[in-house]
Enzyme design. Structure first.
Site, short mmCIF file in Angstrom:
data_model
loop_
_atom_site.label_atom_id
_atom_site.label_comp_id
_atom_site.label_asym_id
_atom_site.label_seq_id
_atom_site.Cartn_x
_atom_site.Cartn_y
_atom_site.Cartn_z
N LYS A 1 -3.72 -4.46 2.77
CA LYS A 1 -3.98 -5.08 1.68
C LYS A 1 -4.60 -6.13 2.77
O LYS A 1 -4.41 -6.58 3.64
CB LYS A 1 -3.76 -5.59 0.49
CG LYS A 1 -3.53 -4.54 0.07
CD LYS A 1 -2.04 -5.18 -1.24
CE LYS A 1 -1.97 -4.66 -2.12
NZ LYS A 1 -2.10 -3.44 -3.27
N HIS B 1 7.64 -3.53 -0.32
CA HIS B 1 6.66 -4.95 0.28
C HIS B 1 6.92 -6.22 -0.53
O HIS B 1 6.10 -7.05 0.97
CB HIS B 1 5.57 -4.23 -1.08
CG HIS B 1 5.07 -2.87 -1.17
ND1 HIS B 1 4.97 -2.65 -0.79
CD2 HIS B 1 5.19 -2.03 -2.56
CE1 HIS B 1 4.46 -0.88 -1.17
NE2 HIS B 1 4.84 -0.79 -1.90
N LYS C 1 7.64 -3.99 -13.92
CA LYS C 1 6.86 -3.45 -14.51
C LYS C 1 7.33 -4.19 -16.45
O LYS C 1 7.72 -4.85 -16.14
CB LYS C 1 6.88 -2.57 -14.52
CG LYS C 1 6.94 -1.59 -13.10
CD LYS C 1 6.90 0.01 -13.30
CE LYS C 1 6.95 0.62 -11.88
NZ LYS C 1 5.72 -0.03 -10.97
N HIS D 1 1.98 0.03 1.81
CA HIS D 1 0.23 -0.04 1.27
C HIS D 1 -0.29 -1.55 1.32
O HIS D 1 -1.23 -1.91 1.54
CB HIS D 1 -0.62 0.89 0.32
CG HIS D 1 -0.12 0.32 -1.44
ND1 HIS D 1 1.16 0.69 -1.57
CD2 HIS D 1 -0.45 -0.34 -1.66
CE1 HIS D 1 1.55 0.25 -2.50
NE2 HIS D 1 0.29 -0.71 -2.90
C1 BG6 Z 1 3.91 0.82 -5.26
C2 BG6 Z 1 5.60 1.00 -6.27
O1 BG6 Z 1 4.39 1.10 -3.52
O2 BG6 Z 1 3.62 0.28 -5.37
C3 BG6 Z 1 4.42 1.54 -7.35
O3 BG6 Z 1 6.01 2.34 -5.93
C4 BG6 Z 1 3.94 0.03 -8.20
O4 BG6 Z 1 5.64 1.35 -8.84
C5 BG6 Z 1 2.72 -0.09 -6.38
O5 BG6 Z 1 3.34 -0.19 -9.04
C6 BG6 Z 1 1.58 -1.21 -7.16
O6 BG6 Z 1 0.96 -1.34 -5.94
P1 BG6 Z 1 -0.24 -1.95 -6.72
O7 BG6 Z 1 -1.32 -2.02 -5.06
O8 BG6 Z 1 -0.99 -1.37 -7.49
O9 BG6 Z 1 0.27 -2.65 -6.50
#
Ligand code: BG6
Length: 486
Positions: free
Chosen positions: A191, A249, A338, A187
């Protein structure tokens, strides 16, 4: 293979009662209906093991939309109630897939057109291999009943746990769905700010010429999160920060920022260049892991997961090198954690002509306060020659008025269109695992795991990665003074 022009589709969501469907998929579909971005002939089939009703799903959508501070449009909810069907299934039972097929055929008959079949597995990755096998067994992998439309499989990470398991998963999925049919969702790629990276790089001659090791001294990629693991104990205990964010990511962000310009901005050409970049990352020697990788765990994590011995990292930082003509000698620092002080994802390139000289930096603010910030040296006004660093900033919300589609809206629209640009390929996934494999191995035997306070910027040991390379890497995010533009 030429793409079918068929747009009509049935989106089957496995895990319709789950967290991802409630938080992301169903609300995204609501907004897509509102923006009239879905095909005329479109249906949603929600697969559940535990049972639910369309009314319950509609209420979840209403709650989610209203939590965005807008009141839900009843006409859209009514329309959604008409296009959603629930199918209760035992996911291990082959006969239930035959029943699912009949259900999809019936939906198609009611629309009177061939419809692409998209299967979104919003369920734990351990179940993927089994489910795709049963989908294929019921011939759900071969398009519509008239053989004209396509079947597509949408899956969420984790794509494996390490190189071997990723390879195995790819092989298992390929027995039922070809690579062409598989959409691996990352994802972050969807963005808006991530999509702008290539445009920014290749459509702005001002920066294009400076984008290499003659001027860039180092690159820093940060994805800081304030939240903890939010109850995802089983998932996180198997995953940890390196796999969860960096291997996936952040490597994708790194590839976009550093890859060569593709011949055209089409899916295949972009994937080819991203892969070349990932494959150019210098392999990490087993005995060098401690010099280039640091992990940490936030205080209280072990109590949270009820395991006093947990060695899972909630923070990870690595320093990589890219062995190609453009980037040789430029350290790339990546970190995520985190329980940190703020939520912020940003990519910074530091420009410097020679060690110790003045610097400029350019930061892509992926989120929040989406934008791009360039820091410049300016002469302080008055009777002085002193310089001061100043910032030029571009904020999306000031320049582009209107709604920015959420990443999941983009994922769904692109999968419906059959556009794979923003999805990760199997080769990219494998190349990414290859990079982290030595770190995973070293950490699996090491006893080193510094802790850090919740609300801090992670273990101070991470700065050693920069000190060892004689560069600056502030503990916190880079664009800290940026809030003034809000
Ligand atoms: C996910 C992870 O892929 O991305 C999560 O598994 C993380 O742990 C999340 O919190 C973060 O996504 P975003 O879009 O909130 O930065």
């Amino acid at each position: 293979m030429t793409k079918t022009p068929i747009e009509s589709a049935i989106l089957t969501i496995f895990g319709i009662t789950g967290d991802l469907a409630a938080r992301k998929l169903l609300p995204s579909l609501y907004y897509l209906f509102q923006a009239e971005l879905l095909p005329k002939n479109f249906a949603i089939v929600g697969v559940t093991r535990s049972g639910t009703t369309v009314d319950k799903l509609i209420e979840k959508i209403r709650t989610s939309v209203e939590s965005d501070g807008v009141s839900a449009d009843q006409a859209i909810l009514d329309h959604m109630a008409k296009v959603i069907r629930i199918v209760e299934m035992d996911l291990t039972n082959a006969e239930d897939y035959t029943r699912l097929k009949k259900e999809l055929d019936a939906v198609e008959d009611s629309h009177g057109v061939c419809m692409n079949r998209l299967f979104y597995l919003a369920i734990p990755a351990q179940t993927f291999a089994h489910i795709v096998g049963l989908l294929a067994h019921a011939e759900l992998n071969s398009g519509c009943q008239h053989g004209k439309a396509e079947s597509r499989l949408l899956i969420e990470k984790p794509f494996g746990y390490d190189l071997a398991s990723a390879q195995e998963l790819i092989e298992q999925l390929n027995t039922a769905f070809s690579e062409e049919q598989i959409y691996r969702i990352d994802h972050y790629l969807a963005k808006e700010t991530t999509q702008n990276i290539l445009t920014f790089r290749f459509a702005n001659p001002l920066f294009k010429a400076a984008w290499d090791n003659s001027l860039v001294s180092h690159i820093m990629i940060t994805a800081a999160e304030k939240i903890g693991i939010e109850g995802r104990v089983a998932f996180y205990e198997q995953t940890g920060a390196l796999r969860d964010l960096i291997q996936s990511h952040l490597f994708q962000l790194m590839a976009l920022v550093t890859m060569e310009e593709p011949k055209e901005l089409g899916s295949d050409a972009i994937h080819r260049e991203k892969l070349r970049l990932l494959e150019a990352v210098e392999p990490i020697h087993a005995d060098k892991v401690a010099n280039i990788a640091v992990r940490g765990q936030y205080e209280g994590y072990r109590e949270e997961v009820a395991d006093p011995h947990s060695m899972t990292e909630t923070y990870a930082a690595v320093r990589l090198a890219i062995d190609n003509d453009r980037w040789r000698g430029v350290p790339v620092l990546l970190r995520t954690g985190k329980g940190l002080a703020e939520k912020a994802t940003e990519i910074t390139l530091v420009f410097c002509e020679k060690p110790g000289a003045e610097t400029n930096s350019l930061t892509f603010r992926i989120q929040p306060n989406e934008g791009i910030v360039v820091s410049l040296q300016a002469k302080k006004p008055g009777f002085t020659d002193e310089m001061q660093e100043v910032q030029m900033d571009f904020l999306y919300r000031n320049s582009f008025v209107g709604i920015q589609p959420d990443a999941y809206q983009r994922v769904l629209v692109d999968a419906l269109k059959g556009d794979k640009t923003l999805f990760a390929t199997s080769e990219e996934v494998l190349a990414s695992w290859r990079i982290v494999e030595p770190i995973l191995h070293a950490w699996s035997i090491s006893k080193e795991l510094p802790t850090y306070e919740i609300g801090s910027w992670g273990p101070s040991e991470a700065t050693n990665l920069a000190h060892n390379a004689h560069i600056q890497w502030p503990m916190d995010k880079i664009t800290k003074n940026f809030m003034r533009s809000m």
